[in-house]
Design an enzyme around this catalytic site. Structure first.
Site, PDB file in Angstrom:
ATOM      1  N   HIS A 190      53.496  14.410   7.774  1.00 11.50           N
ATOM      2  CA  HIS A 190      54.550  14.016   8.660  1.00 11.50           C
ATOM      3  C   HIS A 190      54.801  12.370   8.294  1.00 11.50           C
ATOM      4  O   HIS A 190      55.991  12.244   8.278  1.00 11.50           O
ATOM      5  CB  HIS A 190      54.062  13.961  10.256  1.00 11.50           C
ATOM      6  CG  HIS A 190      54.070  15.277  10.723  1.00 11.50           C
ATOM      7  ND1 HIS A 190      52.493  16.063  10.740  1.00 11.50           N
ATOM      8  CD2 HIS A 190      54.783  16.154  11.410  1.00 11.50           C
ATOM      9  CE1 HIS A 190      52.557  17.024  11.356  1.00 11.50           C
ATOM     10  NE2 HIS A 190      54.005  17.154  12.049  1.00 11.50           N
ATOM     11  N   ASP A 218      58.238  24.074   6.135  1.00  9.16           N
ATOM     12  CA  ASP A 218      57.930  23.078   7.461  1.00  9.16           C
ATOM     13  C   ASP A 218      59.217  22.317   7.335  1.00  9.16           C
ATOM     14  O   ASP A 218      60.171  22.471   6.653  1.00  9.16           O
ATOM     15  CB  ASP A 218      56.732  22.460   6.985  1.00  9.16           C
ATOM     16  CG  ASP A 218      56.012  21.933   8.112  1.00  9.16           C
ATOM     17  OD1 ASP A 218      56.441  21.971   9.391  1.00  9.16           O
ATOM     18  OD2 ASP A 218      54.886  21.468   7.920  1.00  9.16           O
TER      19      ASP A 218
END
Length: 343
Positions: free
Chosen positions: A183, A253
């Site tokens: 992230h 993702d």
């Protein structure tokens, strides 16, 4: 229709979002905690999404794993334990109880989702954590034993599908060795193919017959020293498709994660060009969604039909008796010495 799954800003669609989604017709949506207030609101939101697209068999995704990652929270939904609880139970001379409890755990989660109009759960996590790796996976993983991860992963998929919800394997071909959180930055894995094959890849190979999987934003330098998996034609074609034998629908993702570089347009087109079937963009930022929609090609009709067929097939299943499932689950968790809270 475009091969992109988008998020939205809040607990209901704005007029601007409705207009945009009608125009670009994304293949599906994904929900986060910002989109979830209570049962009535959530069902109204998923109904809005179906109305905007005109599709009943609409992929609406969520991450409802249990533990740290559950977007639908108490007091409106049950608090579920993380995956590691079932791995620990399986290793404590209670493999039969672990399997039964996990199957019912996922069956109950699926029931929550189905009642809310959600058709896809981004579960199970098949990553195999390594000593010293980032805690972004941590207790979201079943175990550090690849064979056990694969076995429990299949049970989790079966429980979700029995409840009428599609599972998504993540994060293929394996995020467990990453030393940093994708992230925030790009993880780099230096291990060679032999080591990855015997360990990280194994659970995904065991479940290669599943219909959906999500890529890892990880660069495996011994496989492709330039691009992370999501943007790597080498990793997707040679490892995920050929070596692992995965023939299902491959999602990226989240494109807005900091592991990826370049503009959102470049990330989306790069993921699709590399071999992802669907690009995932989660944050609901309208400007970013417009940029992506302006750049990606239309989805193949076969992809829409494949997804719709998978959803329709599961929705033919009759819902089970919720009260009876709750009672059995509570007894199993009590037998396992795990305190749970239900609503």
């Amino acid at each position: 229709m475009i091969p992109v799954i988008f998020g939205c800003e809040g607990p209901q669609l704005t007029d601007n979002e409705k207009s945009f989604f009608r125009e670009v017709d994304p293949i599906g949506f994904i929900l986060f905690a910002r989109n979830v207030v209570d049962k009535e609101q959530l069902y109204a939101l998923t109904s809005e999404m179906r109305a905007v697209t005109g599709r009943d068999a609409l992929p609406i995704l969520i991450d409802q794993e249990g533990g740290r990652v559950q977007r639908m929270k108490a007091p409106h939904w049950r608090n579920y334990p993380p995956a590691s609880v079932f791995g620990d139970l399986a290793c404590s001379d209670e493999p039969s109880l672990a399997a039964s409890a996990l199957r019912l755990h996922c069956r109950l989660i699926a029931d929550d989702l189905r009642r809310s109009g959600i058709t896809v759960n981004c579960l199970p996590v098949l990553d195999v954590p390594q000593e010293g790796s980032s805690n972004v996976i941590g207790d979201r993983a079943f175990s550090d034993d690849p064979e056990l991860v694969g076995m429990l992963g299949r049970i989790a998929c079966d429980g979700l599908r029995e409840g009428g919800v599609l599972p998504v394997l993540k994060h293929i071909p394996g995020h467990g060795r990453a030393l940093v959180d994708s992230h925030l930055e790009l993880p780099t894995v230096e291990s060679d193919l032999a080591e990855l094959s015997s360990h990280d890849f194994r659970p995904f190979e065991m479940l290669s017959d599943m219909p959906l999987a999500m890529t890892a934003h990880v660069r495996y330098t011994q496989l492709d020293d330039k691009a992370p998996c999501t943007l790597s034609r080498i990793v997707i074609s040679r490892i995920i498709r050929m070596k692992m034998g995965f023939r299902g629908i491959l999602l990226s993702d989240d494109l807005s994660m900091q592991a990826l570089s370049g503009s959102l347009k470049e990330r989306a087109t790069g993921a699709l060009s590399a071999g992802c079937d669907i690009a995932l963009h989660c944050n609901g930022n309208m400007e970013e969604m417009q940029d992506i929609a302006s750049a990606v090609p239309f989805a193949a009709t076969s992809l829409e039909k494949q997804l719709a067929g998978l959803i329709y097939e599961l929705h033919r299943l009759e819902p089970a008796d919720r009260q009876e499932m709750e009672q059995r689950y509570n007894q199993m968790m009590q037998d396992a010495g795990i305190l749970q809270t239900s609503t």
